[in-house]
Scaffold this motif. Structure first.
Motif, mmCIF file in Angstrom:
data_model
loop_
_atom_site.group_PDB
_atom_site.id
_atom_site.type_symbol
_atom_site.label_atom_id
_atom_site.label_comp_id
_atom_site.label_asym_id
_atom_site.label_seq_id
_atom_site.Cartn_x
_atom_site.Cartn_y
_atom_site.Cartn_z
ATOM 1 N N TYR A 1 -7.977 9.714 -9.645
ATOM 2 C CA TYR A 1 -9.234 8.775 -9.223
ATOM 3 C C TYR A 1 -8.268 7.661 -8.362
ATOM 4 N N ASN A 2 -7.128 7.266 -8.951
ATOM 5 C CA ASN A 2 -6.458 6.182 -8.257
ATOM 6 C C ASN A 2 -6.113 6.717 -6.815
ATOM 7 N N ARG A 3 -5.517 8.006 -6.910
ATOM 8 C CA ARG A 3 -5.130 8.507 -5.325
ATOM 9 C C ARG A 3 -6.171 8.617 -4.543
ATOM 10 N N ARG A 4 -7.366 9.013 -4.931
ATOM 11 C CA ARG A 4 -8.500 9.203 -3.817
ATOM 12 C C ARG A 4 -8.813 7.776 -3.382
ATOM 13 N N LEU A 5 -8.947 6.772 -4.249
ATOM 14 C CA LEU A 5 -9.247 5.510 -3.875
ATOM 15 C C LEU A 5 -8.048 4.748 -2.905
ATOM 16 N N ILE A 6 -6.935 4.981 -3.158
ATOM 17 C CA ILE A 6 -5.805 4.445 -2.480
ATOM 18 C C ILE A 6 -5.686 5.277 -0.856
ATOM 19 N N ASN A 7 -6.113 6.523 -0.931
ATOM 20 C CA ASN A 7 -5.976 7.234 0.264
ATOM 21 C C ASN A 7 -7.245 6.846 1.017
ATOM 22 N N PHE A 8 -8.307 6.638 0.447
ATOM 23 C CA PHE A 8 -9.466 5.838 1.058
ATOM 24 C C PHE A 8 -9.417 4.577 1.730
ATOM 25 N N GLN B 1 0.869 -1.331 -0.045
ATOM 26 C CA GLN B 1 -0.130 -0.050 -0.078
ATOM 27 C C GLN B 1 0.985 1.099 -0.080
ATOM 28 N N LYS B 2 1.911 1.168 0.918
ATOM 29 C CA LYS B 2 2.826 2.285 0.737
ATOM 30 C C LYS B 2 3.617 2.553 -0.595
ATOM 31 N N LEU B 3 3.808 1.443 -1.058
ATOM 32 C CA LEU B 3 4.592 1.127 -2.505
ATOM 33 C C LEU B 3 3.589 2.017 -3.482
ATOM 34 N N ALA B 4 2.252 1.726 -3.386
ATOM 35 C CA ALA B 4 1.374 1.863 -4.308
ATOM 36 C C ALA B 4 1.191 3.602 -4.408
ATOM 37 N N CYS B 5 1.024 4.142 -3.273
ATOM 38 C CA CYS B 5 1.179 5.713 -2.825
ATOM 39 C C CYS B 5 2.277 6.317 -3.581
ATOM 40 N N ASP B 6 3.827 5.753 -3.217
ATOM 41 C CA ASP B 6 5.037 6.310 -3.438
ATOM 42 C C ASP B 6 5.062 6.127 -5.090
ATOM 43 N N LEU B 7 4.534 5.212 -5.696
ATOM 44 C CA LEU B 7 4.612 4.819 -7.227
ATOM 45 C C LEU B 7 3.645 5.896 -7.831
ATOM 46 N N LEU B 8 2.576 6.260 -7.103
ATOM 47 C CA LEU B 8 1.564 7.064 -7.787
ATOM 48 C C LEU B 8 2.404 8.581 -7.678
ATOM 49 N N GLU B 9 2.933 8.872 -6.662
ATOM 50 C CA GLU B 9 3.469 10.458 -6.622
ATOM 51 C C GLU B 9 4.612 10.470 -7.918
ATOM 52 N N ILE B 10 5.174 9.420 -8.117
ATOM 53 C CA ILE B 10 6.161 9.331 -9.321
ATOM 54 C C ILE B 10 5.377 9.380 -10.643
ATOM 55 N N ARG B 11 4.114 8.644 -10.759
ATOM 56 C CA ARG B 11 3.488 8.700 -12.040
ATOM 57 C C ARG B 11 2.814 9.959 -12.191
ATOM 58 N N PHE B 12 2.448 10.746 -11.186
ATOM 59 C CA PHE B 12 2.117 12.075 -11.104
ATOM 60 C C PHE B 12 3.035 13.003 -11.841
ATOM 61 N N LEU B 13 4.300 12.701 -11.672
ATOM 62 C CA LEU B 13 5.553 13.616 -12.183
ATOM 63 C C LEU B 13 5.573 13.556 -13.705
ATOM 64 N N LEU B 14 5.408 11.995 -14.015
ATOM 65 C CA LEU B 14 5.811 11.367 -15.335
ATOM 66 C C LEU B 14 4.647 11.645 -16.213
#
Length: 227
Positions: free
Chosen positions: A217-224, A92-105
């Protein structure tokens, strides 16, 4: 006693084969000469060439197809899990951190795809978009097609570094799908379609925004799910 830094014969031959690939300007999917031809060109035994090829295959530079031959890999030198995400326990932490990188790229990659993709590339992206949508509507596993969709967009950006970043994006997709259990079915269909239409229209701003929304959408669900 051999110095630990001294390369073995197969290692030296693997370097020679890489130099041959570069000199001959071989491209992904091209077939390499057979063992006998390479052995003659490089002045080595066939068994040594065979070991060198195994080393190159382990680095994803070549793909060995039994009964067919040896080919340049689709993304030479780019391994499936270059950063070792498989061995990170907190998914779950990995998914959040990967998502941060995806937002940048990814929004910028989508914008470049809108600017530089050609007619055939757009048709390919549209086809993959349709296939992902069909799988989602049928309740089937869409992971592989989703990966192909995002890969096609990345390849259409015409940036030679971006294909080297694809494993980061690709490794996150099955992770997100597994964590969210495909809850974002309609959101995925809608945002994929918007991204595709923006790229087809060569509208880089619209493509950037659509990819950004897709990730939101992915970030909202993962944060939820973290609560």
């Amino acid at each position: 006693m051999m110095n630990s830094e001294e390369k073995s014969l197969p290692e030296k031959l693997s370097d020679d084969i890489v130099n041959y690939i570069l000199k001959e300007k071989l491209q992904p999917g091209d077939r390499l000469p057979n063992e006998s031809v390479l052995a003659e060109k490089l002045g080595a035994g066939r068994s040594s060439i065979r070991e060198a090829m195994k080393l190159l295959a382990s680095r994803n530079i070549v793909t060995i197809r039994q009964g067919s031959g040896t080919y340049i890999s689709s993304s030479p030198g780019v391994v499936d899990d270059p950063l070792g995400f498989t061995f990170i326990g907190d998914k779950q932490k990995l998914a959040c951190d990967l998502l941060e990188i995806r937002f940048l790229l990814e929004p910028s990659i989508a914008a470049r795809a809108a600017s530089y993709s050609g007619k055939d590339e757009i048709k390919h992206i549209q086809k993959l978009c349709d296939e992902v949508e069909q799988l989602l509507e049928e309740g089937k596993d869409h992971t592989e097609k989703d990966i192909e969709f995002h890969t096609a967009i990345s390849m259409s950006s015409k940036n030679m570094v971006v294909p080297r970043l694809i494993p980061i994006i690709n490794s996150s997709i099955p992770l997100f799908i597994d964590l969210t259990k495909s809850v974002l079915r309609q959101e995925t269909i809608d945002t994929h379609r918007e991204i595709t239409e923006a790229i087809a229209a060569h509208d880089s701003t619209r493509a950037y925004d659509a990819m950004y929304l897709h990730l939101v959408y992915n970030r909202r669900l993962i944060n939820f799910l973290k609560k």
